[in-house]
Enzyme design. Structure first.
Site, short mmCIF file in Angstrom:
data_model
loop_
_atom_site.label_atom_id
_atom_site.label_comp_id
_atom_site.label_asym_id
_atom_site.label_seq_id
_atom_site.Cartn_x
_atom_site.Cartn_y
_atom_site.Cartn_z
N HIS A 23 0.67 -1.18 -0.20
CA HIS A 23 -0.13 -0.09 0.16
C HIS A 23 0.85 1.23 -0.06
O HIS A 23 0.32 2.25 0.06
CB HIS A 23 -0.98 0.08 1.14
CG HIS A 23 -1.94 -0.85 1.16
ND1 HIS A 23 -3.25 -0.63 0.48
CD2 HIS A 23 -2.18 -2.23 1.62
CE1 HIS A 23 -4.19 -1.67 0.52
NE2 HIS A 23 -3.70 -2.55 1.23
N LYS A 60 -9.77 12.72 5.31
CA LYS A 60 -8.58 11.56 5.40
C LYS A 60 -7.95 11.82 6.90
O LYS A 60 -7.97 12.63 7.36
CB LYS A 60 -7.49 11.63 4.13
CG LYS A 60 -8.32 11.30 2.72
CD LYS A 60 -6.97 11.55 1.92
CE LYS A 60 -6.51 10.14 1.59
NZ LYS A 60 -7.28 9.30 1.06
N ARG A 61 -7.28 10.38 6.83
CA ARG A 61 -6.36 10.51 8.07
C ARG A 61 -5.49 11.66 7.99
O ARG A 61 -4.74 11.95 6.83
CB ARG A 61 -5.56 9.16 7.98
CG ARG A 61 -4.50 9.09 9.16
CD ARG A 61 -3.97 7.52 9.24
NE ARG A 61 -3.77 7.05 7.79
CZ ARG A 61 -2.44 7.11 7.37
NH1 ARG A 61 -1.27 7.57 8.01
NH2 ARG A 61 -1.95 6.39 6.40
N LYS A 68 -0.69 13.46 3.31
CA LYS A 68 -2.02 13.55 2.77
C LYS A 68 -2.32 15.00 2.34
O LYS A 68 -3.10 15.44 1.44
CB LYS A 68 -3.01 13.12 3.68
CG LYS A 68 -2.86 11.88 4.27
CD LYS A 68 -3.22 10.67 3.20
CE LYS A 68 -3.30 9.31 3.80
NZ LYS A 68 -3.59 8.46 2.74
N THR A 87 -8.55 5.58 -2.55
CA THR A 87 -10.06 5.07 -2.55
C THR A 87 -10.86 6.19 -2.25
O THR A 87 -12.26 6.08 -2.84
CB THR A 87 -10.33 4.04 -1.99
OG1 THR A 87 -10.09 4.13 -0.43
CG2 THR A 87 -9.62 2.82 -2.34
N LYS A 126 -14.92 7.09 -4.20
CA LYS A 126 -16.20 7.33 -3.63
C LYS A 126 -16.89 8.64 -3.78
O LYS A 126 -18.01 8.75 -4.31
CB LYS A 126 -16.16 7.32 -2.02
CG LYS A 126 -15.51 6.02 -1.26
CD LYS A 126 -15.71 6.34 0.14
CE LYS A 126 -15.04 4.99 0.57
NZ LYS A 126 -13.31 5.16 1.02
#
Length: 948
Positions: free
Chosen positions: A440, A685-686, A691, A790, A794
């Site tokens: 990942h 998101k985390r 990020k 991901t 969505k």
């Protein structure tokens, strides 16, 4: 004694002679309805359980006078209490709900409030799932197919009620049944807490995969841990993020079924002994028990219902030290129990201390050991008299979701060799044919490593096995590289082997014994009298310098996965290329057939059909049916209607309703009032530096500063009203991430209280982001600020337009939805290495606008919190906490420039609505159904097995 439910032995053989036949008949019906909801496996029913059921059935004859805190309505009071296992019409469902409220209560009697209504409804749904679950289990047992077992440290499931009802196609019936009690289905559903079993994309992906596996009828189970307190419940205060323990299990979990008859021993510490014949055994140490808790995972429009098996840890009663307790040493008496239960207390316990690292390693081993033992039990049970270890890899597929389950490899080898008596060669062949690994991350520093001394202390036998894997791998490399330059070969081995900073095994040291004259090119010559040759790891010391301090020895879990697994896959096309060309390039050159891409996906059931019913109705109307829920390829059919004014109107109306719903939620949770007329701009998101939430909030700060420099009329003319929504958890010990949360909340407090902004700009940090929050937020979002992952799938599926770099799945999303329907900014992946090199060399010149945004923070415009360390990470050229590793400064100019293009597009609502429709129409590829079909065919070798 044991009674078999479907067999010749009666489940009531344990009853006293003289029981009334009528009671026995009632008990039998009760058993058949309830047999899997008890603590035990679904096939076998022991005497103790039969007696337990008998008592329950007898008790149900004693009716509670009233279950409501106030008298039930006449319609509700007239509902009969006659439950059916498969309740599908409104009256049967209402009857079952009433039955569970009265006879299987988890609360005090004389109440039927929302919480009680939720539990009784969940128990009613669970009855239907249990029937399907038993049928699926028995079908798999009889058919004995190859089955995949998906191991993940987290499963971010979300609420189960609406998802289960939706998959059963009973949403309307349940809504009407609850109305008889005066309750709304949605109001009942929100009483369910989110299971605290995950945190980020890793866990959500695993949950999407389970949904698709069940829906597509594949034989599969999931394995995870049953965390009591989860990661944490996030509270946002003036100080930023605060963490408190999750309480999701405090009122019980009606969806889980404890299997107290399914438990396995787990050992830690101890020592390895060897007998005269050379057979090894792991003895002594600390022993705990892993106990199974099963959660049913129903498929959509299918009878197949699979299991998510979660492990909880405890010790037998005899491990409670009663002598110490009675002597007043109460904590000592319960130490074994406390140590065992602690393993499953918290998801990702802080690992800044040696104790924290030890606990994390315990968690990973518990997941692996209990699951492997369970798989072997299933394998033997299904094989029966035809049992042969040579069939194992043709019946069992293990997928390791990231490196957390890597210990599956040495654990399977340990059991096969030490317990089952197989040779190393046969055990290795079975293991390699069984396990596969999903990678990942392409960040080298994020690849998991464990201190060798810690692992040796906790898992001594596994370290022996890992060392042997390492040695065998090195020997294999030498065989295929006999003619290679020894120095270059040594470097390659050191980069590829499982153990890092560890001396070479004795069996291969001689290969690297070289004369000093052969290494003159890399070191100054030494007097021959002092050093005639360099052996083993001394070669590495010469290369690094005589007095180099040797770094700690570690086990590289990703390397172990690649060596042991028969397949390795990335999760996006560009990501998989980087895995092959950079991260594991040396492995790829040896085993190109191992490496694959499996672009992630999301389940269209939860992520559009159920969470966005308004838009789903529009899609179904225009496509002519709801077949798209199972066959997302049909979503592409929306393209031919994109210019239709009626579709555009209905599409925009659905989005408006979702925005109004989110505005109500935001006001309720944060007190901030937002306008549904504004552009809803979202990043959830985390929280992590890579990020890039920091880039986003710096862009907001720059926007705010420029707005403040204009008159009210100029602001209205230049800027589109925008609501900037943030959400996500920062790991409790990740200080820099918590500073980012603090900055976002400080900026929000300032902007939201500025009367000049009004509805032109709002900033909201949505607290405690989880799946249920996402189900409200994603359908209402219009702009998705996600770099990759991901999450973007969505959002795109729900008609949200993306702004991002060409990273991860964004590359493929942009290809599918069309370049003109994606807002692109920033550097390209192939440029990153050179850009970081330029930064290190001091060649980077920051854009004045970037400096302006940072200076605005330093001015105190957003309070007096010390943001020096956070801003300092964006400055300098290199060093810990310096050098802008994630290139915020480099991408900032293009990022703020793309915002102007976003405003321009949003002003033209017809254009924006078309872009939204085309994002949904371009999302078929990103269904997890497609991903699972690819895994099943290319990696696992499994086939659908629908329950007849």
């Amino acid at each position: 004694m044991t009674a078999t439910v479907q067999g010749s032995v009666s489940p009531f053989a344990c009853l006293q002679v003289g029981e009334e036949q009528g009671i026995a008949k009632g008990i039998r019906n009760y058993v058949l309805q309830r047999r899997s909801s008890l603590a035990g496996s679904p096939v076998q029913l022991g005497a103790g359980r039969a007696l337990q059921l008998a008592r329950e059935a007898h008790t149900t004859r004693l009716r509670i006078s009233c279950v409501a805190s106030e008298p039930l309505s006449r319609a509700a009071s007239e509902i009969p209490v006659t439950p059916k296992v498969i309740a599908e019409d409104v009256l049967d469902i209402a009857s079952s709900i009433k039955y569970h409220a009265e006879y299987t209560p988890m609360f005090s009697p004389l109440k039927f409030e929302l919480k009680q209504a939720y539990v009784a409804t969940a128990q009613t749904v669970r009855d239907a799932l249990i029937q399907r679950w038993n049928a699926t289990y028995e079908h798999f047992q009889k058919s004995n197919p190859k089955q995949v077992y998906y191991l993940s440290m987290e499963f971010l499931q979300g609420r189960a009620l609406l998802n289960a009802i939706g998959n059963l196609q009973l949403g309307d019936a349940y809504a009407e049944a609850l109305q008889k009690f005066g309750y709304d289905l949605e109001a009942v559903a929100v009483q369910e807490p989110d299971p605290a079993l995950g945190n980020g994309g890793l866990g959500r992906l695993a949950s999407c995969f389970l949904d698709s596996l069940a829906t597509l009828n594949y034989p599969a189970w999931g394995y995870g841990l049953r965390y009591k307190y989860g990661l944490f419940h996030q509270v946002i205060t003036e100080e930023g993020q605060q963490e408190v323990a999750e309480n999701w299990l405090e009122l019980g979990n009606p969806w889980e079924i404890p299997r107290h008859d399914v438990s396995y021993p787990i050992k830690f510490f101890g020592e390895v002994i060897e007998n005269e014949s050379g057979k090894k055994k792991w003895v002594g140490g600390e022993d705990v028990q892993a106990v199974a808790y099963d959660v049913p995972i129903p498929g959509y429009k299918t009878k197949n219902t699979i299991s998510l098996r979660l492990w909880s840890t405890t010790v037998p009663a005899q491990d409670f030290d009663l002598v110490s307790f009675n002597a007043g040493e109460h904590y000592k008496a319960a130490k074994a129990l406390a140590n065992a239960e602690m393993i499953c207390d918290v998801l990702y316990p802080g690992d800044g201390s040696s104790e924290g690292k030890l606990l994390r390693l315990k968690q990973q081993y518990t997941l692996c050991s209990a699951s492997i033992q369970d798989m072997i039990t299933h394998f033997k049970l299904r094989a029966g008299n035809r049992f042969s270890w040579s069939d194992f890899s043709s019946k069992v597929a293990i997928q390791m979701n990231d490196t957390h389950p890597t210990l599956c490899v040495p654990e399977l080898l340990r059991i096969l060799i030490d317990v089952e008596g197989l040779s190393w060669e046969e055990a290795w062949r079975i293991t390699q044919g069984t396990v596969a690994y999903t990678n990942h991350t392409v960040l080298p520093e994020a690849l998991e490593k464990w201190p060798l001394d810690l692992m040796l202390k906790l898992l001594p036998r596994h370290v022996e096995i890992i060392k042997k894997i390492d040695e065998k791998f090195i020997q294999g490399l030498l065989l295929v590289n006999e003619s290679s330059d020894k120095i270059e070969l040594r470097k390659k081995i050191e980069s590829m082997r499982v153990l890092e900073n560890v001396e070479l095994p004795d069996s291969v040291k001689d290969v690297f014994t070289v004369k000093v004259k052969e290494v003159k090119a890399i070191t100054k010559p030494k007097p021959a009298s002092k050093l005639d040759s360099v052996e083993g790891d001394d070669l590495g010391k010469i290369e690094k310098g005589k007095d180099a301090i040797k770094p700690p020895a570690v086990v590289r879990m990703a390397n172990l996965c690649v060596i042991a697994g028969h397949k390795v896959n990335g999760v996006a096309a560009i990501h998989s290329e980087i895995v092959k060309e950079e991260v594991f390039n040396d492995f790829y050159k040896i085993w190109p057939e191992k490496f694959q891409n499996k672009t992630n996906g999301v389940t269209p059931r939860r992520w559009i059909r159920f969470c966005n019913p308004q838009l789903s109705k529009v899609i179904t109307k225009w496509l002519g049916s709801d077949d798209w829920v199972l066959n997302t390829e049909k979503l592409a059919g929306l393209r031919k209607y994109v210019d239709n004014k009626e579709l555009q109107k209905e599409w925009a109306h659905a989005k408006r309703l979702n925005k109004a719903k989110l505005a109500t939620y935001i006001k309720e949770k944060t007190g901030v009032v937002i306008s549904p007329d504004a552009l809803f701009d979202t990043q959830v998101k985390r929280i992590h530096e890579y990020k890039r939430q920091l880039l986003n909030i710096l862009g907001v700060i720059y926007r705010y500063k420029k707005m403040k420099e204009l008159t009210a009329e100029e602001r209205r003319a230049k800027y589109v009203p925008r609501v900037c929504l943030f959400g996500g958890k920062a790991f409790s010990t990740y200080v820099q991430a918590k500073r980012i949360v603090k900055l976002i909340t400080d900026v929000g407090a300032t902007i939201n209280d500025d009367p000049e902004m009004r509805d032109l700009l709002k900033v909201v940090f949505v607290p405690d982001y989880n799946v249920s929050v996402a189900e409200v937020l994603i359908p209402a979002s219009e702009l998705s600020q996600h770099i990759s992952g991901t999450s973007n799938m969505k959002f795109a599926m729900n008609g949200c337009i993306l702004v991002g770099t060409l990273d991860g799945a964004n590359v493929e999303i942009r290809e599918e939805v069309g370049e003109e329907n994606f807002f692109l900014f920033g550097a390209f992946a192939h440029e990153i290495a050179d850009l970081r090199k330029e930064r290190t060399e001091g060649k980077f010149k920051p854009d004045p606008r970037f400096e302006e945004a940072k200076d605005f923070i330093r001015s105190g415009a957003f309070g007096n919190f010390d943001y020096g360390p956070l801003l300092g990470s964006l400055e300098g050229n290199e060093g810990f906490g310096r050098g802008d590793y994630f290139l915020v400064g480099k991408d900032f100019p293009s990022y703020i420039e793309i915002q102007d293009k976003i405003d321009e597009a949003y002003r033209n609502q017809e254009r924006w609505t078309k872009m939204s429709i085309l994002n949904t129409a371009g999302s078929p590829k990103f269904s997890s159904d497609r991903t699972i079909h690819e895994y099943a065919h290319d990696i696992w070798g499994i086939k659908p097995l629908p329950v007849p």
